[in-house]
Design a protein around this motif. Structure first.
Motif, short mmCIF file in Angstrom:
data_model
loop_
_atom_site.label_atom_id
_atom_site.label_comp_id
_atom_site.label_asym_id
_atom_site.label_seq_id
_atom_site.Cartn_x
_atom_site.Cartn_y
_atom_site.Cartn_z
N LYS A 1 -13.85 12.24 -7.89
CA LYS A 1 -14.42 11.33 -6.81
C LYS A 1 -13.06 10.45 -6.29
O LYS A 1 -13.14 10.34 -5.00
N VAL A 2 -12.56 10.07 -7.21
CA VAL A 2 -11.32 9.03 -6.89
C VAL A 2 -10.36 9.92 -5.92
O VAL A 2 -9.77 9.24 -4.98
N TRP A 3 -9.96 10.98 -6.64
CA TRP A 3 -8.79 11.86 -5.66
C TRP A 3 -9.58 12.26 -4.39
O TRP A 3 -8.63 12.29 -3.44
N GLU A 4 -10.74 12.61 -4.43
CA GLU A 4 -11.26 12.79 -2.92
C GLU A 4 -11.10 11.62 -2.06
O GLU A 4 -10.61 12.00 -0.81
N TRP A 5 -11.46 10.46 -2.50
CA TRP A 5 -11.63 9.32 -1.76
C TRP A 5 -9.97 9.07 -1.32
O TRP A 5 -9.62 8.85 -0.08
N LYS A 6 -8.88 9.16 -2.25
CA LYS A 6 -7.70 9.13 -2.11
C LYS A 6 -7.12 10.16 -0.71
O LYS A 6 -6.46 9.62 0.10
N GLY A 7 -7.49 11.31 -0.85
CA GLY A 7 -7.51 12.14 0.17
C GLY A 7 -7.87 12.01 1.37
O GLY A 7 -7.24 12.39 2.52
N ASP A 8 -8.95 11.19 1.44
CA ASP A 8 -9.65 10.97 2.76
C ASP A 8 -8.96 9.51 3.60
O ASP A 8 -8.91 9.59 4.71
N TYR A 9 -8.87 8.63 2.46
CA TYR A 9 -8.48 7.41 2.93
C TYR A 9 -7.17 6.59 2.59
O TYR A 9 -6.79 5.70 3.27
N GLY A 10 -6.71 7.51 1.78
CA GLY A 10 -5.30 6.91 1.39
C GLY A 10 -4.19 7.03 2.06
O GLY A 10 -3.25 6.42 1.38
N ASN A 11 -4.34 7.49 3.21
CA ASN A 11 -3.26 8.01 4.28
C ASN A 11 -2.91 7.02 5.25
O ASN A 11 -2.16 6.69 6.25
N ARG A 12 -3.88 5.70 4.95
CA ARG A 12 -3.71 4.84 6.03
C ARG A 12 -2.36 3.85 6.06
O ARG A 12 -2.00 3.72 7.30
N ILE A 13 -1.89 3.67 5.01
CA ILE A 13 -0.72 2.88 4.96
C ILE A 13 0.25 3.94 5.33
O ILE A 13 1.26 3.05 6.19
N THR A 14 0.64 4.96 5.04
CA THR A 14 1.63 5.55 5.59
C THR A 14 1.66 6.00 6.91
O THR A 14 2.75 5.92 7.70
N THR A 15 0.50 5.85 7.66
CA THR A 15 0.32 6.11 9.04
C THR A 15 0.99 4.85 9.63
O THR A 15 1.81 4.88 10.49
N GLN A 16 0.49 3.85 9.29
CA GLN A 16 1.10 2.43 9.57
C GLN A 16 2.59 2.33 9.40
O GLN A 16 3.31 1.86 10.41
N LEU A 17 3.09 2.70 8.40
CA LEU A 17 4.62 2.68 8.12
C LEU A 17 5.20 3.66 8.90
O LEU A 17 6.38 3.21 9.60
N ARG A 18 4.58 4.69 9.49
CA ARG A 18 5.40 5.46 10.47
C ARG A 18 5.38 4.86 11.66
O ARG A 18 6.37 4.98 12.60
N SER A 19 4.22 4.17 12.20
CA SER A 19 4.15 3.31 13.37
C SER A 19 5.20 2.51 13.37
O SER A 19 5.70 2.03 14.67
N LEU A 20 5.68 1.75 12.43
CA LEU A 20 6.67 0.73 12.23
C LEU A 20 8.01 1.58 12.60
O LEU A 20 9.04 0.58 13.00
N GLY A 21 8.29 2.70 12.45
CA GLY A 21 9.70 3.26 12.75
C GLY A 21 10.59 3.26 11.61
O GLY A 21 11.72 3.14 11.76
N SER A 22 10.16 2.97 10.28
CA SER A 22 10.99 2.83 9.08
C SER A 22 11.50 3.96 9.13
O SER A 22 11.03 5.20 8.92
N SER A 23 12.91 4.04 8.82
CA SER A 23 13.75 5.08 8.38
C SER A 23 13.89 5.65 6.92
O SER A 23 14.87 5.71 6.45
N VAL A 24 12.69 5.86 6.45
CA VAL A 24 12.50 6.28 5.30
C VAL A 24 12.36 7.97 5.25
O VAL A 24 12.54 8.74 6.18
#
Length: 359
Positions: free
Chosen positions: A197-220
């Protein structure tokens, strides 16, 4: 030449009379009196201030639709918009940058560089349960500036993104979700099912931070993104612990810790909220059903209670004061300062538990 004043004219009459000339009447155009707006009444903003005509209301701007295929460069031949629209300006660029690998670091090229010509930075991984705030944005801006500066100098530069699994926080979030949706806790599911269940939750809701980081335009370098529970990271943690243990920097011992009655787990100091109390205070404990002795179900804190331990084979007692009287049921020993003259005669002796008679 001396100044000679003009002679003062002599009046011809002893008395003079002021003659008043009749005024010419003035005529004003009596137009329609302009009405003043009443007090506290909003003005009609649809009327033009000068001519009283209706203003032209601008039509709503059409919603932006990104027509650029994912990973391709945006078409800039279209006419420029009349204003700045973030969605239209920022769209598609991040996908194109990632597809072209602009922020990657070629290992073969890095091998030919000296240590002074290499720059590697790992993002302090934010918790996967949260979202970025202003502090994250500031940190990312500083880190990204340093990375881009080294990259512009021709250095082999690598900026690694990632997220932290945040074990305690994630467990709490998933348990609340289970209780709300299925009326179950982790013990009802069992260890393996709960981890799923934890891994399912991570797959559904855990990408919010990476989406925000992409919006900042960080050159990672997103091809090297890491999650702290990945196999590679887990092996690195185990290896680090082994090395620390071999060097004598890591050992196992008994120490005071923080225990969560709700999570049934040890927690770090950062997870504990400290509250300063001044005397007797009633507080609500959310993880408990409520105190039946209090009308609002609160519990009493901040009260110092004294009780006595009888000394074995003696009429003497040892008085102990505590704010957590309920914990005395599990007491197994009494500690005294070895140099306190009041208790030196008690060294090596036993006290008797007043409730169960245990030494």
């Amino acid at each position: 030449i001396p100044h000679t004043p003009y002679p003062t004219p002599t009046p011809t009459h002893a008395h003079t009379h002021a003659h008043t000339r009749p005024r010419t009447p003035t005529h004003t155009c009596q137009g329609k009196k302009k009405e003043k707006p009443q007090w506290n009444q909003p003005k009609d903003k649809s009327k033009d201030a000068k001519g009283g005509k209706d203003k032209k209301v601008a039509p709503p701007k059409p919603k932006f639709v990104n027509k650029t295929p994912k990973g391709q460069k945006k078409d800039l031949s279209t006419p420029m918009a009349d204003g700045y629209h973030p969605d239209a300006v920022e769209s598609s660029w991040q996908d194109w940058w990632e597809a072209r690998g602009f922020y990657g670091c070629d290992p073969a090229q890095a091998k030919g560089k000296s240590d002074d010509e290499k720059f590697v930075m790992v993002i302090p991984p934010p918790n996967v349960t949260g979202s970025l705030h202003l502090g994250h944005a500031l940190t990312a801006a500083v880190e990204d500036t340093l990375t881009r500066w080294h990259r512009m100098k021709g250095h082999a530069s690598l900026y690694v993104p990632g997220t932290d699994h945040a074990g305690i926080a994630t467990q709490s979030v998933v348990e609340k979700m289970l209780m709300k949706e299925e009326n179950k806790n982790r013990h009802d599911l069992g260890r393996e099912k709960f981890i799923e269940k934890v891994w399912e939750w991570k797959g559904d809701y855990g990408n919010r931070i990476t989406t925000q980081l992409r919006s900042l335009g960080s050159s990672v370098d997103w091809s090297r993104e890491r999650f702290t529970m990945d196999d590679q990271c887990s092996r690195a943690v185990l290896e680090a612990f082994n090395q620390f243990h071999e060097k004598g920097l890591l050992y196992r011992a008994e120490r005071l810790g923080n225990w969560s009655c709700a999570l049934k787990s040890a927690i770090s100091d950062i997870e504990v909220d400290y509250v300063e109390l001044e005397g007797r205070t009633f507080l609500e404990v959310k993880t408990h059903k409520g105190n039946p002795a209090d009308p609002k179900g609160r519990y009493e804190f901040g009260t110092l209670t004294s009780f006595a331990y009888p000394i074995e084979d003696s009429e003497e007692v040892l008085v102990v004061a505590t704010t957590r009287l309920e914990t005395m049921l599990g007491d197994t020993g009494v500690a005294i300062h070895p140099e306190d003259p009041r208790y030196t005669h008690l060294h090596g002796k036993f006290v008797i538990h007043p409730f169960n008679g245990r030494k």
